[in-house]
Scaffold this motif. Structure first.
Motif, short mmCIF file in Angstrom:
data_model
loop_
_atom_site.label_atom_id
_atom_site.label_comp_id
_atom_site.label_asym_id
_atom_site.label_seq_id
_atom_site.Cartn_x
_atom_site.Cartn_y
_atom_site.Cartn_z
N GLY A 1 3.64 6.47 1.67
CA GLY A 1 3.28 5.52 2.60
C GLY A 1 1.77 5.64 3.02
N ASN A 2 1.16 4.53 3.13
CA ASN A 2 -0.26 4.78 3.84
C ASN A 2 -0.79 3.73 4.61
N ASN B 1 0.96 -1.22 -0.09
CA ASN B 1 -0.03 -0.06 -0.04
C ASN B 1 0.63 1.40 0.01
N ASP B 2 1.91 1.21 -0.54
CA ASP B 2 2.67 2.21 -0.87
C ASP B 2 2.63 2.96 -2.43
#
Lengths: 77, 327
Positions: free
Chosen positions: B132-133, B121-122
């Motif tokens: 980044g998340n 999920n980057d």
């Protein structure tokens, strides 16, 4: 009646999660909809809510343990 | 979708704003924030600061250390980068990332930047991370936030997240170190951080005239209170480190001392000191006195002084002894 609660699958990709915190301790009662534990998976923190009223009888995993989807987490009644 | 400008570069205040619009004043529409902070190290909810950041370096360089409510690893961010947040009604507890990241990818595409997902999920440009998340779910809301490394001090980022190798065992969530790059380096025509924000917000909000919500003076007071209670305290940033065991050794003039500790919820729960040049009785006294003491240098110094144990090792001050115990 005693029964086991298991780790739900929250996304197609989810295979496991870390059980980060128990929000109900052994012996503690809870109502339907109350969060009973917190998990981290795929960088998401989710609180998992009780599907019905109950009592936390015995926790089968420790905080920080990585568990697979469907694995038994606790005995409740 | 509604845009909310926090007008703050304080990481704790911005986290409080996220919390407020998720838990206290949820809005029917999706809320979108785009904000930045003074230099900050932001650790995941279940990470251990000791395993992730160089705290002494952070203090020396005025870097704020904060713990967020979402998962994942440690991020360094400063005024050269941005953070974005979506807050919306949860969809049956299921996890979705793509719907939050696609608008960001599309907005970057408008700037001729080709960003793509990786499996964590980057967002990446040419295999190097620019975003980044992570997420947290609270009641019936999902808070999704992510970073955008526009023009960050990458040298400082690397230095502040380089940790001395203490012997720590814990079940904390560990960061995955990845190669990073700055979005600015990939722009065809250079723009500054403010212009980047304007363009990103306009693309994501679908035009120049979008709906906004203004935080009232009354709400600003509430946000400060949330920041004070939920994000700023030592008990949250350091005291919430997951339980860990740590071993540390220090060489003094008279010989080597080793400290082994168990720390749970920021408090020392067990302590053992080894060395062959101090009296057993005094060691026992210190070991017992340290149980229940916060794992914080100043508190350990206080305990040593309160028990008159400053000179239990010849020529070693309470401060030096505390540095052995709290790394």
């Amino acid at each position: 009646m005693k029964k086991k609660i298991a780790l739900p699958k929250l996304s197609d990709e989810m295979k496991s999660a870390v059980l980060c915190a128990w929000l109900k301790q052994e012996g503690e009662e809870y109502k339907k909809g109350e969060p009973i534990y917190e998990i981290e998976t795929e960088k998401v923190i989710s609180q998992v809510e009780a599907e019905e009223d109950g009592i936390m009888v015995h926790q089968l995993v420790e905080e920080g343990d990585e568990v697979s989807v469907g694995a038994e987490l606790a005995e409740v009644e | 979708m509604i845009y909310i400008e926090t007008n703050s570069t304080d990481v704790f205040y911005n986290f409080a704003a996220e919390y407020y619009f998720a838990a206290i004043k949820p809005i029917d529409e999706t809320v979108f924030l785009f904000w930045r902070t003074t230099p900050s190290l932001i650790i995941g909810k279940y990470q251990n600061t000791l395993e992730e950041i160089d705290n002494d370096y952070a203090i020396k360089h005025n870097i704020t250390v904060a713990r967020r409510m979402s998962g994942g690893g440690t991020m360094y961010i400063d005024m050269g980068g941005w953070q974005f947040t979506f807050i919306e009604k949860d969809k049956n507890g299921e996890i979705h990332f793509a719907e939050y990241l696609q608008p960001v990818i599309d907005a970057l595409k408008e700037l001729n930047i080709k960003a793509e997902f990786n499996g964590r999920n980057d967002l990446l440009i040419d295999g190097r991370k620019i975003s980044g998340n992570s997420q947290y779910k609270l009641g019936d809301r999902t808070v999704h936030h992510g970073t955008l490394l526009f023009d960050n001090d990458i040298e400082q980022m690397v230095r502040a997240t380089t940790v001395d190798e203490y012997k720590i065992t814990s079940k904390s969530i560990k960061s995955v170190r990845e190669r990073v790059t700055s979005i600015r380096e990939h722009l065809e025509h250079d723009i500054d951080a403010d212009e980047f924000k304007r363009l990103m917000v306009e693309h994501i909000m679908d035009g120049k005239s979008y709906k906004t919500y203004t935080i009232s003076d009354e709400e600003k007071v509430i946000l400060e209170k949330i920041a004070d209670e939920r994000f700023r305290p030592w008990e949250v940033v350091y005291g919430k480190n997951p339980k860990f065991d740590i071993t540390n050794k220090k060489h003094f003039k008279g010989g080597t001392v080793e400290a082994k500790l168990n720390v749970n919820r920021g408090m020392i729960t067990d302590c053992a000191l080894y060395g062959d040049f101090f009296g057993l009785e005094r060691v026992n006294e210190l070991q017992e006195a340290l149980v229940g003491c916060p794992y914080r240098k100043d508190d350990v110094i206080d305990v040593i002084k309160q028990h008159g144990l400053e000179n239990m090792i010849h020529d070693v001050s309470a401060e030096e002894l505390a540095e052995l115990i709290v790394v």
